[in-house]
Scaffold this active site. Structure first.
Site, PDB file in Angstrom:
ATOM      1  N   CYS A 126      14.077   1.552  63.824  1.00 49.27           N
ATOM      2  CA  CYS A 126      15.520   1.725  63.570  1.00 49.27           C
ATOM      3  C   CYS A 126      16.314   1.697  64.873  1.00 49.27           C
ATOM      4  CB  CYS A 126      15.813   3.025  62.808  1.00 49.27           C
ATOM      5  SG  CYS A 126      15.025   3.079  61.212  1.00 49.27           S
ATOM      6  N   ASP A 133      23.621  12.631  69.611  1.00 44.60           N
ATOM      7  CA  ASP A 133      22.583  12.571  68.586  1.00 44.60           C
ATOM      8  C   ASP A 133      21.358  13.295  69.145  1.00 44.60           C
ATOM      9  OD1 ASP A 133      20.321  11.876  67.171  1.00 44.60           O
ATOM     10  OD2 ASP A 133      20.863   9.783  66.912  1.00 44.60           O
ATOM     11  N   GLN A 192      16.058  13.549  68.442  1.00 41.27           N
ATOM     12  CA  GLN A 192      14.774  13.539  69.154  1.00 41.27           C
ATOM     13  C   GLN A 192      14.718  14.584  70.267  1.00 41.27           C
ATOM     14  OE1 GLN A 192      12.099  11.901  68.316  1.00 41.27           O
ATOM     15  NE2 GLN A 192      12.998  10.586  66.769  1.00 41.27           N
ATOM     16  N   HIS A 235      19.774   4.885  67.855  1.00 45.67           N
ATOM     17  CA  HIS A 235      19.169   4.678  66.534  1.00 45.67           C
ATOM     18  C   HIS A 235      20.219   4.021  65.644  1.00 45.67           C
ATOM     19  CE1 HIS A 235      17.606   6.017  62.564  1.00 45.67           C
ATOM     20  NE2 HIS A 235      16.445   6.150  63.173  1.00 45.67           N
ATOM     21  N   LYS A 285      12.541  16.839  61.998  1.00 49.72           N
ATOM     22  CA  LYS A 285      11.962  16.499  63.310  1.00 49.72           C
ATOM     23  C   LYS A 285      11.792  17.762  64.153  1.00 49.72           C
ATOM     24  CE  LYS A 285      14.207  11.979  63.227  1.00 49.72           C
ATOM     25  NZ  LYS A 285      13.169  11.014  62.902  1.00 49.72           N
TER      26      LYS A 285
HETATM   27  N1  PMP Z   1      18.727   9.464  65.635  1.00 46.25           N
HETATM   28  C1  PMP Z   1      17.530   9.383  66.217  1.00 46.25           C
HETATM   29  C2  PMP Z   1      17.448   9.308  67.716  1.00 46.25           C
HETATM   30  C3  PMP Z   1      16.368   9.375  65.426  1.00 46.25           C
HETATM   31  O1  PMP Z   1      15.175   9.280  66.006  1.00 46.25           O
HETATM   32  C4  PMP Z   1      16.490   9.462  64.024  1.00 46.25           C
HETATM   33  C5  PMP Z   1      15.269   9.444  63.120  1.00 46.25           C
HETATM   34  N2  PMP Z   1      14.274   8.577  63.519  1.00 46.25           N
HETATM   35  C6  PMP Z   1      17.766   9.566  63.476  1.00 46.25           C
HETATM   36  C7  PMP Z   1      18.857   9.570  64.316  1.00 46.25           C
HETATM   37  C8  PMP Z   1      17.979   9.658  62.002  1.00 46.25           C
HETATM   38  O2  PMP Z   1      17.470  10.842  61.527  1.00 46.25           O
HETATM   39  P1  PMP Z   1      17.380  11.128  59.952  1.00 46.25           P
HETATM   40  O3  PMP Z   1      16.705   9.938  59.340  1.00 46.25           O
HETATM   41  O4  PMP Z   1      16.576  12.372  59.867  1.00 46.25           O
HETATM   42  O5  PMP Z   1      18.780  11.291  59.477  1.00 46.25           O
END
Ligand code: PMP
Length: 464
Positions: A419, A255, A258, A178, A281
């Site tokens: 993203c 990270d 997900q 991401h 999430k």
């Molecule tokens: N890493 C991953 C794999 C994600 O899917 C996301 C959110 N789509 C994020 C990081 C960022 O998360 P947040 O916007 O809640 O900080």
């Protein structure tokens, strides 16, 4: 319309002071009227009789009954929420915990010398302990509260990275990451004159393990890898990748944004140096998340923001600091967010997690087979280990148009770059549609998605 009352299940929020009752008859803010409507029957695709996801000891109904928003309608249709990768819906237990906190227990923490400050502090620290237990951390002190995964990664980049990266150092970042696990590394690399080195993907969307082994060297200071990809669903072999990185003395940041809602996580088994996730999430409110770091790494971390809460004494000649994790939590934290996160963890962990993972896996197989019956539909990524994320293209339609069509049927999916532009570029794409499933989704909802997509393919194309 008030939130429908549903049967209580799962343990109640612990530690609400004085047995504080929940505010009675709480409606949605401002009495927001949710569009009502009759339940339409589930449409069945022309996919023939696909085998239904096998019962795994988990019934999605047991989760659905707790999620009030799943009873609303969108554009005259019952909501089908397939945008869980962006955010998950909240159980009644979380919504009520927030109301109960503000209705009966609101106070700032740590500082106040009164009963409610002590109670709020206890709840906040109970949340920290719950997160530690959820992640398999050794101590609540290994957990730093942050706004979410993005802030957790920026914290590590700015605090650990600034102290440990220098010219000629490598930060290995998987191509499927991401943007929040790419850009913070680019920013700190620029300042420290380190390099961000992409770890390539295989055509299936797995991390190329041979290339990874070749890229690792004594220059590698950090490996940044997702526990599950938000666009390809790939679950990389993080434990093995971590063991390999450690042989070169590199640290590993995982990270988990997900991953946490889909399968059990044990940070000590993974031997991860850092692990980040976002509460929203994981059925909790937005604006709260957590960073785990190994205690010896956390101890050595320097402040990244200054302010209240993170100090011991302040003097113009010399300021002394609080120990971690408070050192890294300047200012008033998201106290109600932690209360909501605690309620979400209580709710989610009341299910048999292995049974949930097995159910989701069966639902994904069902969805893959059902989507394969839609002419012109192609799913991105086929790594061996995956979560239930189905990113796809539909011949003749741009992804935004697909999302718009589905929305008219009350079906929420996401379209765009998710993203994760490098991951899409790997497939020569700038944009794709994504259906991302959670434990409360059903095969009937998948049928509705597929039926709507088939109608779109059958609809006459606009002239010209
Ligand atoms: N890493 C991953 C794999 C994600 O899917 C996301 C959110 N789509 C994020 C990081 C960022 O998360 P947040 O916007 O809640 O900080």
């Amino acid at each position: 319309m008030t939130i429908p009352d549903v049967t209580a299940r799962g343990p109640a929020l612990p530690g609400l002071p004085g047995g504080a009752g929940l505010p009675g008859g709480a409606g949605l803010p401002g009495g927001a009227g949710l569009p009502g409507g009759t339940q339409a029957g589930a449409a069945t695709p022309d996919a023939g009789a696909l085998p239904q996801p096998q019962s795994s000891g988990f019934s999605p109904e047991s989760a659905r009954q707790d999620i009030p928003i799943l009873r609303r309608t969108v554009n005259g249709h019952p909501l089908v929420w397939l945008d869980n990768g962006a955010t998950t819906q909240k159980p009644r237990q979380v919504i009520e915990a927030l109301g109960a906190f503000y209705g009966a227990a609101n106070s700032n923490i740590h500082r106040g010398a009164h009963t409610m400050a002590r109670e709020a502090t206890e709840m906040y620290e109970a949340g920290r302990a719950a997160v530690a237990g959820f992640l398999g951390a050794g101590s609540p002190d290994d957990i730093v509260f942050v706004r979410g995964t993005t802030e957790a990664i920026n914290l590590v980049a700015q605090s650990w990275g600034r102290a440990n990266l220098g010219p000629g150092d490598d930060i290995l970042v998987a191509v499927l990451e991401h943007h929040s696990d790419i850009v913070p590394w680019q920013l700190i690399a620029k300042e420290t004159r380190a390099r961000v080195v992409p770890i390539p993907l295989t055509p299936q969307g797995a991390i190329d393990q041979d290339a990874y082994a070749d890229l690792l060297s004594s220059r590698t200071q950090l490996v940044a890898v997702s526990h599950a990809s938000n666009v390809l669903g790939t679950v990389p072999p993080v434990k093995e990748m971590t063991a390999l990185a450690h042989r070169y003395g590199a640290k590993v940041l995982v990270d988990g944004a997900q991953a946490v809602a889909h399968f059990p996580v044990d940070v000590r088994d993974l031997d991860a140096d850092f692990y980040a996730f976002s509460g929203h999430k994981l059925f909790a409110p937005t604006g709260i998340g957590a960073l785990y770091a190994k205690p010896e790494i956390l101890e050595a971390m320097r402040p990244w923001q200054g302010g209240g809460n993170m100090i011991d004494t302040v003097d113009f000649a010399r300021t002394t600091f609080a120990p971690v994790p408070r050192l890294l939590e300047a200012g008033t934290g998201h106290i109600s967010g932690v209360v909501g996160l605690l309620a979400a963890l209580n709710w989610f962990t009341s299910f048999d997690r292995d049974a949930v993972a097995a159910y989701e896996s069966a639902l994904m197989t069902y969805a893959q087979q059902a989507l394969a019956t839609v002419p012109g539909l192609e799913v991105l990524g086929s790594a061996p280990e995956r979560i239930a994320v189905l990113t796809f293209t539909l011949a003749g339609h741009d992804p935004a148009g697909v999302a718009d069509w589905l929305d008219r049927d009350g079906i929420a999916i996401r379209a765009g770059h998710h993203c994760a532009q490098p991951a899409l570029a790997h497939y020569g794409l700038e944009s794709a549609a994504r259906a991302s499933l959670a434990l409360y989704n059903t095969s009937e909802e998948v049928d509705q998605l597929v039926a709507s997509l088939r109608r779109l393919q059958a609809a006459p194309k606009p002239a010209g």
